[in-house]
Write a protein that holds these residues in place. Structure first.
Motif, short mmCIF file in Angstrom:
data_model
loop_
_atom_site.label_atom_id
_atom_site.label_comp_id
_atom_site.label_asym_id
_atom_site.label_seq_id
_atom_site.Cartn_x
_atom_site.Cartn_y
_atom_site.Cartn_z
N ASP A 336 13.76 78.36 10.42
CA ASP A 336 14.56 77.18 10.79
C ASP A 336 15.51 77.48 11.94
OD1 ASP A 336 15.70 78.88 8.69
OD2 ASP A 336 17.44 77.57 8.78
N GLU A 337 15.82 78.76 12.15
CA GLU A 337 16.76 79.10 13.22
C GLU A 337 16.05 79.57 14.48
OE1 GLU A 337 19.54 81.94 11.72
OE2 GLU A 337 20.60 80.45 10.51
N ALA A 338 14.72 79.63 14.44
CA ALA A 338 14.00 80.17 15.60
C ALA A 338 13.39 79.05 16.44
CB ALA A 338 12.89 81.09 15.10
N ASN A 339 13.25 79.32 17.74
CA ASN A 339 12.61 78.33 18.62
C ASN A 339 11.16 78.68 18.90
OD1 ASN A 339 14.98 76.86 18.96
ND2 ASN A 339 15.69 78.33 20.50
N ASN A 340 10.86 79.97 18.85
CA ASN A 340 9.51 80.41 19.19
C ASN A 340 8.92 81.27 18.09
OD1 ASN A 340 9.38 79.23 21.78
ND2 ASN A 340 10.83 80.80 22.48
N ASP A 372 -1.16 80.56 4.86
CA ASP A 372 -2.43 81.30 4.92
C ASP A 372 -2.78 81.44 6.41
OD1 ASP A 372 -3.40 78.83 5.77
OD2 ASP A 372 -4.01 78.24 3.76
N PRO A 373 -3.88 82.12 6.75
CA PRO A 373 -4.18 82.33 8.17
C PRO A 373 -4.28 81.02 8.96
CG PRO A 373 -5.52 83.79 6.85
CD PRO A 373 -4.81 82.89 5.88
N GLY A 374 -4.83 79.97 8.34
CA GLY A 374 -4.97 78.69 9.03
C GLY A 374 -3.61 78.10 9.39
N LYS A 375 -2.70 78.10 8.42
CA LYS A 375 -1.36 77.53 8.67
C LYS A 375 -0.62 78.36 9.72
CE LYS A 375 0.01 75.42 4.29
NZ LYS A 375 1.14 75.31 3.37
N LEU A 376 -0.75 79.68 9.61
CA LEU A 376 -0.06 80.53 10.57
C LEU A 376 -0.59 80.30 11.98
CD1 LEU A 376 0.17 83.81 8.47
CD2 LEU A 376 2.10 82.46 9.26
N ALA A 377 -1.92 80.15 12.09
CA ALA A 377 -2.51 79.93 13.41
C ALA A 377 -2.00 78.61 13.99
CB ALA A 377 -4.03 79.92 13.32
N ARG A 378 -1.89 77.58 13.14
CA ARG A 378 -1.36 76.28 13.62
C ARG A 378 0.10 76.43 14.04
NH1 ARG A 378 -4.92 74.30 10.14
NH2 ARG A 378 -3.68 74.36 8.26
N LEU A 379 0.87 77.14 13.22
CA LEU A 379 2.28 77.37 13.53
C LEU A 379 2.42 78.07 14.89
CD1 LEU A 379 5.30 77.63 12.59
CD2 LEU A 379 4.67 79.77 11.52
N ILE A 380 1.55 79.05 15.12
CA ILE A 380 1.64 79.83 16.36
C ILE A 380 1.22 78.99 17.57
CG2 ILE A 380 0.63 81.81 17.59
CD1 ILE A 380 0.52 83.11 14.65
N VAL A 381 0.06 78.33 17.47
CA VAL A 381 -0.44 77.59 18.64
C VAL A 381 0.45 76.38 18.94
CG1 VAL A 381 -2.34 76.17 19.51
CG2 VAL A 381 -2.80 78.38 18.47
N LYS A 382 0.89 75.66 17.88
CA LYS A 382 1.69 74.45 18.11
C LYS A 382 3.17 74.78 18.28
CE LYS A 382 -1.43 71.14 16.30
NZ LYS A 382 -2.41 71.53 15.32
N ASN A 383 3.55 75.98 17.87
CA ASN A 383 4.94 76.44 17.94
C ASN A 383 5.91 75.49 17.25
OD1 ASN A 383 6.64 78.57 18.75
ND2 ASN A 383 7.49 77.29 20.38
N THR A 384 5.46 74.94 16.13
CA THR A 384 6.36 74.11 15.32
C THR A 384 5.92 74.18 13.86
OG1 THR A 384 7.07 71.86 14.83
CG2 THR A 384 4.97 72.07 15.98
N VAL A 386 6.29 71.64 11.99
CA VAL A 386 5.89 70.28 11.63
C VAL A 386 4.38 70.20 11.52
CG1 VAL A 386 5.98 67.85 12.36
CG2 VAL A 386 7.90 69.39 12.84
N ASN A 387 3.91 69.61 10.42
CA ASN A 387 2.47 69.39 10.20
C ASN A 387 1.62 70.65 10.15
OD1 ASN A 387 2.83 66.68 10.11
ND2 ASN A 387 2.43 66.38 12.29
N ILE A 388 2.19 71.79 9.75
CA ILE A 388 1.31 72.96 9.70
C ILE A 388 0.34 72.85 8.52
CG2 ILE A 388 2.75 74.61 10.96
CD1 ILE A 388 3.44 75.88 8.25
N ASP A 389 0.61 71.88 7.62
CA ASP A 389 -0.30 71.70 6.50
C ASP A 389 -1.56 70.95 6.89
OD1 ASP A 389 0.93 72.93 4.33
OD2 ASP A 389 2.47 71.39 4.35
#
Ligand SMILES: Nc1nc2c(ncn2[C@@H]2O[C@H](COP(=O)(O)OP(=O)(O)O)[C@@H](O)[C@H]2O)c(=O)[nH]1
Ligand SMILES: [Mg+2]
Length: 392
Positions: A336-340, A372-384, A386-389
């Motif tokens: 919550d405190e990170a931007n990237n 899981d790997p899918g959520k992490l990959a979404r988090l990384i590529v989208k950098n948010t 929000v909606n990682i589910d």
């Protein structure tokens, strides 16, 4: 890059001639005093940076016509200016730095990749999408090396139709990252005794409390809590409050015998959670003591807690030092405190460990997210977050 040699009587005279000759952006590559027959003079080597002139030689592609059309466009080079400037700075610094070779090699590869991106030039859309994506990756904190690998994989393994559409490109990149992270989830076996280690203040106690609540209320498991954090005055208070609220038994341990006794006492529990001190990880002695303490018959699953707002070198150093206790998983906190979030990918890749949870706030128990790997990959590529589910 054009270089030229000058023989002058003084540095000042040389600077003036070089500026006249090569213009204000000329770079002095070297200067040394030489002894002549009658008097000494100064030899100066200077260079002018002609990007556009030198680039076609570096490019590996054959299509000179389309290449020069793009290379001559200032716009195409704008994004690469920083890379080129860094390479220049490194070259200038060579004489000062002994261990420069690997950095130069890395930068040379960077440039080659960048020029290669420009070299996919038969299709300008693909090239601009790849360079946009490359800069997105770098800007969110993914290392250059990993960013290259991704670009290379996209370039070499995916069709023009896919790469032409930026949304498709992001989707396949997400898939590549997901598969590379998933490799670290093989052969994972969950254990009954779970410990939390990491630097002071990284969120060990808070994360333990969040997980205890989840095991207790969602999974209806019977939980016991241990803490080795008896070093600081009041250190156990925070944990005691959480344990009391949830009605969970808490035992303090400072010696191996006490640890074994407590494990016996919690023999009926489904899960035993162990909190550890917030001591500095630079204290080798502390890590050795922890290793010694954990060397028991019951297998322990160890979570390394890393605060994502810490700087990346710090996290890498932490991951390396804690390697001594052979931790199993990483939990990233304070998202919550990170931007990237790019460093998540760097660190997972570096440590080769899976991540099952991230935390995103101080609230116990809700600010905990199973990943899981899918959520992490979404988090990384989208950098948010929000909606990682949701699948893209
Ligand atoms: N913003 C934010 N703060 C957190 C998070 N996790 C823990 N904290 C805070 O970080 C501080 C240190 O946490 P603590 O669990 O005591 O760290 P420990 O020393 O590793 O046990 C506390 O103020 C926590 O409330 C998180 O995910 N987000
Ligand atoms: Mg603590």
């Amino acid at each position: 890059m054009q270089t030229k040699r000058y023989e002058v009587l003084s540095i000042n005279e040389g600077m003036a001639r070089i500026k006249d000759d090569l213009g204000p952006n000329a770079i002095i590559l070297s200067s040394k005093r030489l002894k002549g027959k009658k008097r000494s003079f100064v030899e100066m080597i200077a260079a002018r940076d002609d990007y556009c002139g030198s680039i076609p030689n570096l490019s590996s592609k054959k299509d000179k016509k389309s290449e020069s059309a793009i290379l001559n466009s200032d716009e195409a080079f704008l994004p690469f200016r920083t890379e080129i400037d860094q390479l220049k700075a490194l070259i200038m610094d060579t004489r000062k730095k002994a261990d420069i070779h690997s950095e130069l090699t890395e930068l040379r590869e960077t440039l080659n990749t960048l020029f290669d991106i420009l070299g996919v030039q038969k299709n300008e859309n693909i090239s601009s999408h790849l360079s946009k994506f490359y800069y997105h990756l770098i800007s969110i904190g993914i290392s250059r090396q990993r960013a290259f690998q991704l670009i290379e994989e996209l370039k070499n393994n995916y069709s023009q139709e896919i790469l032409e559409d930026y949304r498709n490109l992001l989707e396949v990149a997400e898939g590549i990252i997901k598969r590379s992270i998933a490799a670290f989830y093989k052969n994972v076996s969950k254990k009954r005794v779970i410990s939390f280690v990491g630097p002071a203040g990284s969120g060990k106690t808070t994360t333990l409390a969040k997980l205890a609540a989840q095991y207790l209320f969602s999974d209806r498991l019977d939980i016991g809590i241990l803490t080795t954090d008896t070093y600081r005055i009041g250190a156990t208070e925070q944990l005691k409050i959480y344990a009391d609220i949830m009605g969970l038994p808490l035992q303090l341990i400072s010696k191996k015998e006490e640890f074994k006794e407590s494990l016996d006492a919690f023999g009926e529990k489904d899960i035993i959670l162990i909190d550890t001190p917030g001591k500095t990880y630079k204290d080798e002695n502390y890590l050795m003591k922890l290793k010694e303490l954990f060397a028991i018959d019951s297998p322990i699953e160890t979570n390394l807690i890393l605060n994502i707002t810490a700087n990346q070198e710090n996290m890498i150093e932490t991951a390396e030092r804690f390697g001594i206790i052979n931790y199993d998983n990483i939990i990233f906190t304070k998202l919550d405190e990170a931007n990237n979030f790019g460093s998540i990918y760097n660190i997972i890749d570096y440590a080769g460990k899976p991540v099952f949870y991230i935390t995103n706030g101080q609230n116990v128990p809700q600010d905990l997210e199973k990943v899981d790997p899918g959520k992490l990959a979404r988090l990384i590529v989208k950098n948010t977050m929000v909606n990682i589910d949701s699948q893209s």
